[in-house]
Write an enzyme that holds these catalytic residues in place. Structure first.
Site, PDB file in Angstrom:
ATOM      1  N   HIS A  81    -113.608 -36.466  37.444  1.00 45.85           N
ATOM      2  CA  HIS A  81    -114.048 -36.788  35.906  1.00 45.85           C
ATOM      3  C   HIS A  81    -113.427 -38.578  35.775  1.00 45.85           C
ATOM      4  CE1 HIS A  81    -114.398 -33.466  34.178  1.00 45.85           C
ATOM      5  NE2 HIS A  81    -114.919 -33.120  35.668  1.00 45.85           N
ATOM      6  N   ASP A  82    -112.108 -39.380  36.523  1.00 50.02           N
ATOM      7  CA  ASP A  82    -111.868 -40.689  36.591  1.00 50.02           C
ATOM      8  C   ASP A  82    -112.855 -41.438  37.090  1.00 50.02           C
ATOM      9  OD1 ASP A  82    -110.308 -42.551  35.666  1.00 50.02           O
ATOM     10  OD2 ASP A  82    -109.198 -42.645  37.836  1.00 50.02           O
ATOM     11  N   GLY A  87    -115.135 -45.417  36.799  1.00 51.50           N
ATOM     12  CA  GLY A  87    -114.705 -45.892  37.463  1.00 51.50           C
ATOM     13  C   GLY A  87    -113.568 -45.850  37.936  1.00 51.50           C
ATOM     14  N   SER A  91    -108.025 -44.458  34.490  1.00 52.28           N
ATOM     15  CA  SER A  91    -108.445 -44.920  32.581  1.00 52.28           C
ATOM     16  C   SER A  91    -108.560 -43.035  32.188  1.00 52.28           C
ATOM     17  CB  SER A  91    -109.270 -45.029  32.580  1.00 52.28           C
ATOM     18  OG  SER A  91    -110.955 -44.613  32.904  1.00 52.28           O
ATOM     19  N   PRO A 177    -122.264 -35.200  34.235  1.00 52.69           N
ATOM     20  CA  PRO A 177    -122.444 -34.044  33.949  1.00 52.69           C
ATOM     21  C   PRO A 177    -122.729 -32.799  33.512  1.00 52.69           C
ATOM     22  CG  PRO A 177    -122.212 -34.234  36.554  1.00 52.69           C
ATOM     23  CD  PRO A 177    -121.441 -35.214  35.273  1.00 52.69           C
ATOM     24  N   HIS A 207    -116.126 -27.609  44.438  1.00 52.77           N
ATOM     25  CA  HIS A 207    -116.529 -25.920  44.083  1.00 52.77           C
ATOM     26  C   HIS A 207    -116.247 -25.052  44.802  1.00 52.77           C
ATOM     27  CE1 HIS A 207    -119.150 -27.265  39.617  1.00 52.77           C
ATOM     28  NE2 HIS A 207    -117.777 -28.170  40.247  1.00 52.77           N
ATOM     29  N   ASP A 257    -115.574 -20.144  44.105  1.00 54.51           N
ATOM     30  CA  ASP A 257    -116.662 -20.065  45.136  1.00 54.51           C
ATOM     31  C   ASP A 257    -116.012 -18.756  45.087  1.00 54.51           C
ATOM     32  OD1 ASP A 257    -117.001 -19.286  48.118  1.00 54.51           O
ATOM     33  OD2 ASP A 257    -115.749 -20.990  48.315  1.00 54.51           O
ATOM     34  N   ASP A 265    -114.018 -25.267  51.858  1.00 50.92           N
ATOM     35  CA  ASP A 265    -115.254 -24.830  53.147  1.00 50.92           C
ATOM     36  C   ASP A 265    -116.844 -24.890  53.068  1.00 50.92           C
ATOM     37  OD1 ASP A 265    -115.519 -22.050  52.097  1.00 50.92           O
ATOM     38  OD2 ASP A 265    -114.236 -21.179  53.341  1.00 50.92           O
TER      39      ASP A 265
HETATM   40  C1  HEM Z   1    -122.780 -31.354  39.988  1.00 51.20           C
HETATM   41  C2  HEM Z   1    -122.574 -32.017  38.945  1.00 51.20           C
HETATM   42  C3  HEM Z   1    -121.156 -31.506  38.357  1.00 51.20           C
HETATM   43  C4  HEM Z   1    -120.888 -30.364  37.102  1.00 51.20           C
HETATM   44  C5  HEM Z   1    -121.666 -29.914  36.294  1.00 51.20           C
HETATM   45  C6  HEM Z   1    -119.102 -30.270  37.560  1.00 51.20           C
HETATM   46  C7  HEM Z   1    -119.139 -29.079  36.292  1.00 51.20           C
HETATM   47  C8  HEM Z   1    -117.689 -28.179  36.062  1.00 51.20           C
HETATM   48  C9  HEM Z   1    -117.277 -27.076  35.129  1.00 51.20           C
HETATM   49  C10 HEM Z   1    -118.400 -26.693  34.594  1.00 51.20           C
HETATM   50  C11 HEM Z   1    -115.929 -26.801  35.823  1.00 51.20           C
HETATM   51  C12 HEM Z   1    -115.284 -25.662  35.100  1.00 51.20           C
HETATM   52  C13 HEM Z   1    -114.436 -26.320  34.214  1.00 51.20           C
HETATM   53  C14 HEM Z   1    -113.848 -24.998  33.562  1.00 51.20           C
HETATM   54  O1  HEM Z   1    -114.743 -23.940  32.540  1.00 51.20           O
HETATM   55  O2  HEM Z   1    -112.905 -25.027  33.278  1.00 51.20           O
HETATM   56  C15 HEM Z   1    -116.033 -27.654  36.742  1.00 51.20           C
HETATM   57  C16 HEM Z   1    -114.655 -27.423  37.904  1.00 51.20           C
HETATM   58  C17 HEM Z   1    -114.753 -28.226  39.277  1.00 51.20           C
HETATM   59  N1  HEM Z   1    -115.463 -29.225  39.477  1.00 51.20           N
HETATM   60 FE1  HEM Z   1    -116.777 -29.323  38.398  1.00 51.20          FE
HETATM   61  N2  HEM Z   1    -118.858 -30.456  38.250  1.00 51.20           N
HETATM   62  C18 HEM Z   1    -119.740 -31.441  39.085  1.00 51.20           C
HETATM   63  C19 HEM Z   1    -119.375 -31.791  40.473  1.00 51.20           C
HETATM   64  C20 HEM Z   1    -117.969 -32.093  40.463  1.00 51.20           C
HETATM   65  C21 HEM Z   1    -117.843 -33.078  41.403  1.00 51.20           C
HETATM   66  C22 HEM Z   1    -118.419 -33.921  42.287  1.00 51.20           C
HETATM   67  C23 HEM Z   1    -116.400 -32.104  42.292  1.00 51.20           C
HETATM   68  C24 HEM Z   1    -115.417 -34.128  42.593  1.00 51.20           C
HETATM   69  C25 HEM Z   1    -115.911 -34.334  43.872  1.00 51.20           C
HETATM   70  C26 HEM Z   1    -115.917 -30.986  41.466  1.00 51.20           C
HETATM   71  C27 HEM Z   1    -114.860 -30.518  41.339  1.00 51.20           C
HETATM   72  C28 HEM Z   1    -114.689 -29.622  40.487  1.00 51.20           C
HETATM   73  C29 HEM Z   1    -113.788 -28.977  40.753  1.00 51.20           C
HETATM   74  C30 HEM Z   1    -112.094 -28.731  42.608  1.00 51.20           C
HETATM   75  C31 HEM Z   1    -113.740 -27.497  39.750  1.00 51.20           C
HETATM   76  C32 HEM Z   1    -112.334 -26.374  39.870  1.00 51.20           C
HETATM   77  C33 HEM Z   1    -110.950 -27.375  39.327  1.00 51.20           C
HETATM   78  C34 HEM Z   1    -110.519 -26.282  39.217  1.00 51.20           C
HETATM   79  O3  HEM Z   1    -109.832 -25.125  39.146  1.00 51.20           O
HETATM   80  O4  HEM Z   1    -108.818 -26.112  37.859  1.00 51.20           O
HETATM   81  N3  HEM Z   1    -117.210 -31.058  40.330  1.00 51.20           N
HETATM   82  N4  HEM Z   1    -117.012 -28.559  37.270  1.00 51.20           N
END
Ligand code: HEM
Ligand code: NAG
Ligand code: NAG
Ligand code: NAG
Ligand code: NAG
Ligand code: NAG
Length: 357
Positions: A81-82, A87, A91, A177, A207, A257, A265
């Site tokens: 998100h940063d 970039g 921030s 996204p 994820h 997951d 993994d």
């Molecule tokens: C491809 C598009 C992506 C979308 C639409 C997306 C969306 C989301 C959403 C909606 C959540 C859960 C928010 C919530 O309900 O609390 C989430 C969690 C998460 N996302 Fe993504 N994400 C994306 C890509 C990524 C990328 C690129 C990364 C890191 C490289 C990432 C890492 C994570 C992680 C680790 C969590 C869990 C966070 C936690 O346990 O606090 N995501 N994401």
């Protein structure tokens, strides 16, 4: 900082402040040949100014994660998100009324992950004598180390990022996204930021751990349109039943997951094959012809996934970085050195830690 981590930090400060410099090359663990490095960044950026920065971050991240394993996914999401909106300039760490943290995509970021970066910053400034290492670099390193602690691949992080002076504007933060995006929308969103289709499939594999909240996936059990890819009906029922209890909204959490919720993994891709992807944006990857082959390759071969994830993280970690005399090195990760509209100004020094030494 929890008391045991704080105690460890004090030992660390005393150790590094009291001993002669070791050979910093010893800290480099990963082969860096073939890695594309952005102008102004390098692998030995802090060789003279803060030679032990990588060891310190690695040690402290390990201590924090031992107390709260959820910090690993929390930190990696903060990093995404940063980097993605404007970039990797830390921030997102700026707090106050105009902060990016107030924008919708940020509302479920875990504050403890932001605090971890600031706590590490405090130790590094003590050891290296003031603001020489940016919050943006600390976040990039901490993210890598957290990933490794959770079972993921390691990679070398090019350093030399500078910290942004102000948060991203809301219209920029909202380029992140959303979970209801279709694969073509995801490809466009990532493509606009210089990340290709392979990066999309690999980075979505983050994820593989962490948690989510019902508002992010309610479209999966109440399909409103037919471009929502198929979900295992039993899984949909489970999610729906769980979210009935989501009152007040945001109190129910769901593992991202279902197979190995705390380990980094390739089981996330198994989930997708079994139609148990949590978001439409996840499930689509194994269905859409532009992404399905890569998603299935990652399900079949964890090595291939790790290799690509590491490459894509290094690429993401260098998105639109500030270097040279751009930006600044913040005295406090949550506040710019000079006042900016709607953002807190720096007031706190390193006095807590100093008082204990
Ligand atoms: C491809 C598009 C992506 C979308 C639409 C997306 C969306 C989301 C959403 C909606 C959540 C859960 C928010 C919530 O309900 O609390 C989430 C969690 C998460 N996302 Fe993504 N994400 C994306 C890509 C990524 C990328 C690129 C990364 C890191 C490289 C990432 C890492 C994570 C992680 C680790 C969590 C869990 C966070 C936690 O346990 O606090 N995501 N994401
Ligand atoms: C912002 O961070 C500073 C320094 O860590 C802290 O003193 C202040 O309370 C924070 N403000 C908000 C609104 O979180
Ligand atoms: C965001 O808003 C600013 C100021 O209103 C504008 O200059 C900029 O072009 C906008 N960017 C995008 C991506 O919409
Ligand atoms: C990917 O999707 C296309 C189109 O639906 C299909 O023809 C192809 O067999 C799929 N490939 C894999 C590996 O599932
Ligand atoms: C996409 O970028 C990655 C680097 O993250 C690179 O390894 C890969 O070859 C690229 N793929 C395509 C199809 O351009
Ligand atoms: C981590 C963080 O600061 N999250 C904030 C996101 O925005 C909401 C709503 O303004 C705040 O309550 C959270 O603290």
């Amino acid at each position: 900082m929890a008391s045991s981590t704080r105690a460890a930090a004090i030992v660390l400060v005393a150790f590094f402040c009291g001993t002669a410099h070791h050979n910093p090359a010893a800290a480099v663990k990963v082969d860096t040949t073939g890695v594309t490095v952005a102008d102004g960044l390098s692998f030995n950026f802090y060789e003279n100014t803060c030679p032990h920065v990588e060891l310190i971050v690695e040690f402290l991240v390990g201590e924090f994660i031992r107390e709260d394993a959820g910090l690993a996914p929390a930190l990696i999401r903060v990093f995404f998100h940063d980097c993605f909106p404007q970039g990797c300039d830390a921030s997102l760490l700026l707090n106050g009324t105009a902060s990016e943290q107030k924008e919708i995509p940020n509302q479920t970021l875990r504050p403890a992950a932001l605090k971890l970066v600031e706590d590490i910053r405090e130790v590094i400034h003590k050891v290296c004598g003031g603001p020489v290492v940016s919050c943006a670099d600390i976040l990039a390193l901490a993210t890598r180390d957290a990933l490794v602690d959770a079972g993921g691949p390691s990679y070398a992080v090019p350093l030399g990022r500078r910290d942004g002076l102000a948060p991203a504007l809301p219209n920029i933060t909202n380029t992140l996204p959303a979970p209801f995006f279709t694969v073509p929308a995801l490809i466009k969103s990532f493509g606009d930021r210089g990340l290709n289709v392979t990066d999309l499939v690999a980075l979505s594999g983050a994820h593989s751990f962490g948690i989510s909240h019902c508002p992010s996936f309610k479209d999966r059990f109440d399909p409103v349109n037919d471009n929502n890819p198929a979900i295992d009906p039993k899984f949909a029922e489970t999610l729906k039943a769980k979210c009935v209890g989501d009152n007040p909204v945001g109190t129910v959490t769901q593992k991202m997951d279902v197979r190995t919720p705390d380990v980094f993994d390739n089981k996330y891709y198994f989930d997708l094959v079994a139609k148990q992807g949590l978001f439409k944006s996840d499930q689509g990857l194994v269905v859409h012809p532009a992404t399905n082959r890569t998603a299935i390759r990652f399900a079949l071969n964890q090595g291939a996934f790790f290799d690509q994830f590491a490459k894509s993280m290094v690429k993401m970690s260098q998105m639109d970085v500030l270097t040279g005399t751009q930006g600044e090195i913040r005295n406090n990760c949550a506040v710019p050195n000079k006042p900016a509209a709607g953002i807190e100004t720096a007031s706190r020094e390193d006095k807590d830690l100093a008082a204990e030494m």
